[in-house]
Design a protein around this motif. Structure first.
Motif, mmCIF file in Angstrom:
data_model
loop_
_atom_site.group_PDB
_atom_site.id
_atom_site.type_symbol
_atom_site.label_atom_id
_atom_site.label_comp_id
_atom_site.label_asym_id
_atom_site.label_seq_id
_atom_site.Cartn_x
_atom_site.Cartn_y
_atom_site.Cartn_z
ATOM 1 N N ALA A 311 0.835 -1.209 0.000
ATOM 2 C CA ALA A 311 0.000 0.000 0.000
ATOM 3 C C ALA A 311 0.864 1.251 0.000
ATOM 4 C CB ALA A 311 -0.925 -0.012 1.218
ATOM 5 N N PHE A 312 1.930 1.239 0.790
ATOM 6 C CA PHE A 312 2.855 2.375 0.784
ATOM 7 C C PHE A 312 3.440 2.584 -0.614
ATOM 8 C CE2 PHE A 312 3.654 2.060 5.574
ATOM 9 C CZ PHE A 312 3.086 3.298 5.831
ATOM 10 N N LEU A 313 3.822 1.501 -1.270
ATOM 11 C CA LEU A 313 4.390 1.585 -2.612
ATOM 12 C C LEU A 313 3.380 2.160 -3.594
ATOM 13 C CD1 LEU A 313 6.550 1.003 -4.750
ATOM 14 C CD2 LEU A 313 5.720 -1.361 -4.831
ATOM 15 N N GLU A 314 2.154 1.710 -3.496
ATOM 16 C CA GLU A 314 1.108 2.208 -4.390
ATOM 17 C C GLU A 314 0.914 3.714 -4.213
ATOM 18 O OE1 GLU A 314 -3.500 1.092 -5.680
ATOM 19 O OE2 GLU A 314 -2.539 0.067 -3.980
ATOM 20 N N HIS A 315 0.906 4.183 -2.977
ATOM 21 C CA HIS A 315 0.763 5.620 -2.714
ATOM 22 C C HIS A 315 1.957 6.397 -3.292
ATOM 23 C CE1 HIS A 315 -2.884 5.611 -0.393
ATOM 24 N NE2 HIS A 315 -2.403 4.733 0.493
ATOM 25 N N GLN A 316 3.165 5.845 -3.159
ATOM 26 C CA GLN A 316 4.333 6.543 -3.691
ATOM 27 C C GLN A 316 4.270 6.647 -5.211
ATOM 28 O OE1 GLN A 316 9.235 6.648 -3.544
ATOM 29 N NE2 GLN A 316 8.200 4.991 -2.474
ATOM 30 N N LEU A 317 3.854 5.573 -5.868
ATOM 31 C CA LEU A 317 3.724 5.608 -7.323
ATOM 32 C C LEU A 317 2.738 6.687 -7.758
ATOM 33 C CD1 LEU A 317 3.702 1.766 -8.128
ATOM 34 C CD2 LEU A 317 5.569 3.387 -8.511
ATOM 35 N N LYS A 318 1.643 6.817 -7.028
ATOM 36 C CA LYS A 318 0.646 7.837 -7.369
ATOM 37 C C LYS A 318 1.229 9.238 -7.209
ATOM 38 C CE LYS A 318 -3.473 5.091 -6.267
ATOM 39 N NZ LYS A 318 -4.601 4.889 -5.300
ATOM 40 N N ARG A 319 2.038 9.455 -6.181
ATOM 41 C CA ARG A 319 2.619 10.783 -5.969
ATOM 42 C C ARG A 319 3.541 11.192 -7.114
ATOM 43 N NH1 ARG A 319 3.819 9.024 -0.875
ATOM 44 N NH2 ARG A 319 6.076 9.283 -1.201
ATOM 45 N N TYR A 320 4.112 10.206 -7.790
ATOM 46 C CA TYR A 320 4.999 10.502 -8.912
ATOM 47 C C TYR A 320 4.309 10.260 -10.260
ATOM 48 C CZ TYR A 320 8.684 10.879 -5.443
ATOM 49 O OH TYR A 320 9.444 11.280 -4.366
ATOM 50 N N SER A 321 2.979 10.360 -10.234
ATOM 51 C CA SER A 321 2.162 10.229 -11.456
ATOM 52 C C SER A 321 2.372 8.888 -12.147
ATOM 53 C CB SER A 321 2.476 11.376 -12.423
ATOM 54 O OG SER A 321 2.241 12.626 -11.809
ATOM 55 N N LEU A 322 2.555 7.856 -11.341
ATOM 56 C CA LEU A 322 2.717 6.502 -11.870
ATOM 57 C C LEU A 322 1.614 5.583 -11.363
ATOM 58 C CD1 LEU A 322 6.604 6.181 -11.374
ATOM 59 C CD2 LEU A 322 5.404 6.468 -13.554
ATOM 60 N N GLY A 323 0.466 6.192 -11.057
ATOM 61 C CA GLY A 323 -0.637 5.413 -10.491
ATOM 62 C C GLY A 323 -1.163 4.342 -11.419
ATOM 63 N N ASP A 324 -0.965 4.525 -12.731
ATOM 64 C CA ASP A 324 -1.449 3.530 -13.696
ATOM 65 C C ASP A 324 -0.382 2.482 -14.037
ATOM 66 O OD1 ASP A 324 0.224 5.290 -14.936
ATOM 67 O OD2 ASP A 324 -0.917 5.385 -16.812
#
Length: 519
Positions: A311-324
């Protein structure tokens, strides 16, 4: 000094009389025979240190003789002597595990060199290693007085690791005590360095500050990941120190090029709950606790502290516009889980990013504390490294890496923190809510002698959460571990010479990060 016993088998042995006399003058005992059958008979009756074996003898050939000698004495070094350089002969000899080979015509000095190379190698290497370390000792000691930055400390630590590995492979290990004293001196000075700079690293953008745990994915994994044609595997082996990495590196190097070998600095506390969560969240602990209170667990909270890494990793990806970004996360605690990941690896190839966390080394370090058998197997650093190497060579992780190398997939390999062999007890008093880690304490009303600790009375300055308004942190330094006065002797006996993490030392804070590209 005991003479080396040498057996020399050649159907023209009489013509080699001058060579034999030359070797005898050099102090070697030579037993000459003129057939493979005689060589085998001598091996059955006597002990030899080395055999020189002619490849082309009438009757029983050198290759046939070699096979029978190796079946009888598998560890006896045999040097094949041949007139032929035909490839199939060399392959047969190498396949039968010759120590080396010589092409005729040969001269006596060649023979002496090969004897030294094979029989005296350990002694020569020991003498050269000890001599070289003695020369390097002074420059290392002098460096402690320089104004070193983190990169300098990382290079100095890697140099100490290099000598540790080299000296421990020598016969007499005569310089090991000197090296151990120098490692202690290095840690004393490294602790001073951390006390002086660590807080500033967290609060100011110093040009020479090291990469910290929360910056690892941002700087080493996520750049250009969308544009990749093949997936990237990020593999984290917990508790993997620099020396342990160097131990498994030769195996990995059979399949991958070491494209980049770097280090970063683990945040404090150097524990899984803090350092690894920081890697996957991209945040420091205080920010994690504020931004994701549903995912963060304090020291006094019940439950596993690393159950939300995905979950932490998923949130970090979203912060760097990598949510998809299509990614996977797998944690391996048992061998069966490692095999499951390997069995599913074809499906993982469809992702852009695959994260695999291997908990084995962490389990090994704790098992070493709790199990007498593991204590015996990992009695010191060399044994601990050997145990790590043995695990790796028989693990599903190696199978996974072989597959990825075959598919030309890049890998980033790292860890969250290291460990140190805790040797010196350090008395501390805390209330019943104080955490149980041996290398750091967090709580109220902590009582201790400030010598040989890093004490933090304002946790927010170090981006650490406070469980209570009066909470403070105290970190063990060098090779100390915390022990309570109650039942002190039992506690010390139980935990002394165990591998622990959480505090301030070169071993815990200077972390390897490796980029691998397939050969």
């Amino acid at each position: 000094m005991q003479k080396h016993q040498i057996l020399w088998a050649d159907d023209e042995i009489e013509l080699l009389k001058p060579h034999i006399l030359f070797l005898e003058k050099k102090g070697y005992d030579i037993t000459p025979v003129n057939s493979g059958a005689d060589a085998i008979e001598q091996c059955e009756q006597n002990h030899y240190d080395i055999i020189f074996l002619d490849e082309n003898m009438p009757g029983m050939s050198g290759i046939e003789t070699l096979s029978q000698i190796k079946a009888m004495r598998p560890n006896l070094p045999v040097v094949m002597i041949t007139k032929s350089e035909e490839e199939y002969i060399m392959e047969e000899a190498i396949g039968a595990k010759i120590a080396d080979y010589l092409i005729k015509p040969i001269n006596p000095n060649q023979i002496v060199l090969y004897i030294k190379k094979i029989l005296d190698k350990k002694r020569i290497v020991s003498e050269k290693t000890n001599s070289s370390y003695q020369q390097d000792f002074q420059s290392i000691s002098m460096a402690f007085g320089d104004q070193l930055d983190f990169k300098d400390w990382a290079e100095l630590y890697k140099k100490l690791v290099y000598w540790d590995l080299e000296i421990n492979q020598t016969e007499n290990r005569s310089m090991i005590e000197v090296l151990e004293m120098q490692k202690i001196e290095a840690n004393v000075n490294f602790v001073k360095f951390i006390k002086e700079h660590y807080e500033d690293w967290l609060n100011e953008n110093e040009d020479d500050r090291p990469m910290l745990s929360h910056e690892l994915l941002k700087k080493k994994v996520l750049p250009n990941i969308k544009e990749r044609e093949t997936p990237l595997f990020f593999i984290l082996i917990d508790n993997l120190r620099v020396d342990q990495w160097k131990t498994i590196e030769p195996t990995i190097a059979q399949y991958f090029n070491i494209a980049e070998e770097d280090t970063y600095c683990s945040i404090l506390p150097t524990t899984t709950a803090y350092a690894r969560n920081s890697i996957f969240s991209g945040l420091l602990p205080l920010e994690m606790s504020k931004k994701y209170p549903d995912l963060w667990l304090d020291d006094d909270d019940d439950g596993g502290k690393n159950n939300h890494e995905a979950a932490f990793l998923e949130h970090q990806l979203k912060r760097y516009s990598l949510g998809d970004l299509k990614f996977s996360y797998n944690k391996v605690i048992h061998v069966s889980q490692g095999k499951q990941v390997f069995d599913d690896i074809h499906n993982l190839m469809h992702n852009k990013l695959n994260v695999i966390v291997y908990n084995f080394v962490d389990m090994l370090s704790h098992a070493r504390t709790d199990m007498e058998m593991i204590k015996e197997l990992a009695a010191d650093e060399p044994a601990y490294r050997t145990l790590t190497q043995s695990w790796f060579q028989h693990s599903p992780l190696l199978d996974t890496l072989k597959f990825l190398a075959d598919k030309k997939v890049d890998v980033v390999l790292t860890t969250d923190h290291g460990t140190i062999r805790a040797k010196k007890p350090y008395k501390i008093v805390g209330d019943r809510d104080t955490n149980t880690n041996l290398r750091y304490k967090q709580g109220r009303n902590l009582s201790y002698d400030p010598k040989s600790v890093l004490a933090i009375s304002q946790p927010e300055r170090f981006h650490l959460p406070k469980v209570n308004i009066s909470s403070s942190y105290v970190f063990a330094t060098e090779d100390h571990f915390f022990a309570y006065p109650n039942n002190y002797n039992h506690y010390v006996k139980y935990y002394k010479d165990t591998f622990q993490h959480g505090g301030v030392s070169l071993e815990e804070m200077i972390i390897p990060i490796i980029k691998l590209t397939a050969k």
